[in-house]
Design a protein around this motif. Structure first.
Motif, PDB file in Angstrom:
ATOM      1  N   ASP A 105       2.174 -25.253  16.312  1.00 43.20           N
ATOM      2  CA  ASP A 105       1.422 -24.298  15.489  1.00 43.20           C
ATOM      3  C   ASP A 105       1.667 -22.838  15.861  1.00 43.20           C
ATOM      4  O   ASP A 105       1.070 -21.937  15.289  1.00 43.20           O
ATOM      5  N   MET A 106       2.572 -22.597  16.817  1.00 38.68           N
ATOM      6  CA  MET A 106       2.910 -21.213  17.183  1.00 38.68           C
ATOM      7  C   MET A 106       4.021 -20.659  16.289  1.00 38.68           C
ATOM      8  O   MET A 106       4.275 -19.465  16.278  1.00 38.68           O
ATOM      9  N   VAL A 139      -0.660  -9.412   3.282  1.00 42.24           N
ATOM     10  CA  VAL A 139       0.015  -9.490   1.982  1.00 42.24           C
ATOM     11  C   VAL A 139      -0.972  -9.743   0.848  1.00 42.24           C
ATOM     12  O   VAL A 139      -0.674  -9.489  -0.305  1.00 42.24           O
ATOM     13  N   GLU A 140      -2.154 -10.221   1.194  1.00 36.82           N
ATOM     14  CA  GLU A 140      -3.116 -10.553   0.145  1.00 36.82           C
ATOM     15  C   GLU A 140      -4.527 -10.467   0.711  1.00 36.82           C
ATOM     16  O   GLU A 140      -4.806 -11.015   1.774  1.00 36.82           O
ATOM     17  N   ASN A 161       3.087 -13.810   7.651  1.00 37.69           N
ATOM     18  CA  ASN A 161       3.611 -15.053   8.227  1.00 37.69           C
ATOM     19  C   ASN A 161       2.948 -16.283   7.603  1.00 37.69           C
ATOM     20  O   ASN A 161       3.160 -17.401   8.046  1.00 37.69           O
ATOM     21  N   GLY A 162       2.110 -16.067   6.561  1.00 38.45           N
ATOM     22  CA  GLY A 162       1.486 -17.179   5.862  1.00 38.45           C
ATOM     23  C   GLY A 162       0.154 -17.622   6.446  1.00 38.45           C
ATOM     24  O   GLY A 162      -0.528 -18.478   5.896  1.00 38.45           O
ATOM     25  N   VAL A 163      -0.222 -17.031   7.586  1.00 39.21           N
ATOM     26  CA  VAL A 163      -1.477 -17.424   8.240  1.00 39.21           C
ATOM     27  C   VAL A 163      -2.662 -16.770   7.532  1.00 39.21           C
ATOM     28  O   VAL A 163      -2.622 -15.604   7.167  1.00 39.21           O
ATOM     29  N   ARG A 164      -3.715 -17.561   7.351  1.00 42.26           N
ATOM     30  CA  ARG A 164      -4.953 -17.042   6.765  1.00 42.26           C
ATOM     31  C   ARG A 164      -5.840 -16.549   7.892  1.00 42.26           C
ATOM     32  O   ARG A 164      -5.977 -17.209   8.908  1.00 42.26           O
ATOM     33  N   THR A 165      -6.452 -15.381   7.708  1.00 43.18           N
ATOM     34  CA  THR A 165      -7.339 -14.819   8.720  1.00 43.18           C
ATOM     35  C   THR A 165      -8.456 -14.073   8.005  1.00 43.18           C
ATOM     36  O   THR A 165      -8.565 -14.128   6.781  1.00 43.18           O
TER      37      THR A 165
END
Length: 192
Positions: A105-106, A139-140, A161-165
């Motif tokens: 997951d890194m 990005v969003e 990087n596609g990660v949701r935060t």
């Protein structure tokens, strides 16, 4: 060069390698649990290096565990492809490939040129430790609504990087932010 030494279970951390019944395991997650009553325990989630099988173990925090010291060295992340994740030793320029199961997951946090601590056993990458923080672009995210104060709750965002935060209300798409690589949590707006 691999040395084994007995350490107490509570001292083990993510990325350490332990020898259990003659097999090596890399620690994916370590947590010391102190219940109100009873004996404190150390919960370890580990991956067997030989075949990638994941196991969970509980030890008393004071129990002695065989820790294997493997070669840990700084490497630079180059790129990933179908073969895996390519790293280079900045001193010798030797390149090694870490598999998907090692990076896990890194993967979304790896950036070209990023320096990581790569542990190798018999020249095979077995675990890596990323820098604690990394910078990505938002990005969003939802636009700021009028009257929303900075102290109000965070809003969801998606990083480059596609990660949701979750980010503070004043952060908009296109802003570069610093996040913790352990869980993607927001730290601050990037200074650059």
């Amino acid at each position: 060069m691999n040395i084994e030494v007995k350490v107490i279970a509570s001292s083990l951390r993510k990325g350490n390698v332990v020898d259990k019944d003659g097999k090596l395991y890399v620690i994916l997650f370590a947590e010391n649990i102190h219940p109100g009553k009873g004996t404190p325990v150390t919960q370890l989630d580990m991956r067997r290096i030989g075949d990638g099988v994941k196991v969970s173990e509980r030890y008393r925090t004071t129990e002695m565990v065989e820790r294997a010291y493997v070669e840990e060295r700084e490497h630079t992340f180059l790129y990933s492809d179908g073969e895996g994740f390519h790293f280079m030793n900045p001193e010798s320029y030797d390149q090694v490939v870490a598999t998907e199961s090692v990076v896990g997951d890194m993967a979304p946090y790896l950036q070209e040129g990023m320096a990581v601590q790569l542990a190798q056993f018999n020249d095979v990458p077995i675990s890596l430790v990323l820098p604690q923080r990394a910078t990505f672009e938002v990005v969003e995210t939802e636009p700021v609504t009028k009257g929303q104060t900075a102290s109000s709750s965070y809003k969801p965002a998606v990083l480059s990087n596609g990660v949701r935060t979750a980010v503070p209300p004043h952060i908009s798409a296109g802003t570069r932010v610093v996040v913790m690589t352990a869980d993607g949590s927001y730290v601050e707006r990037a200074k650059d």
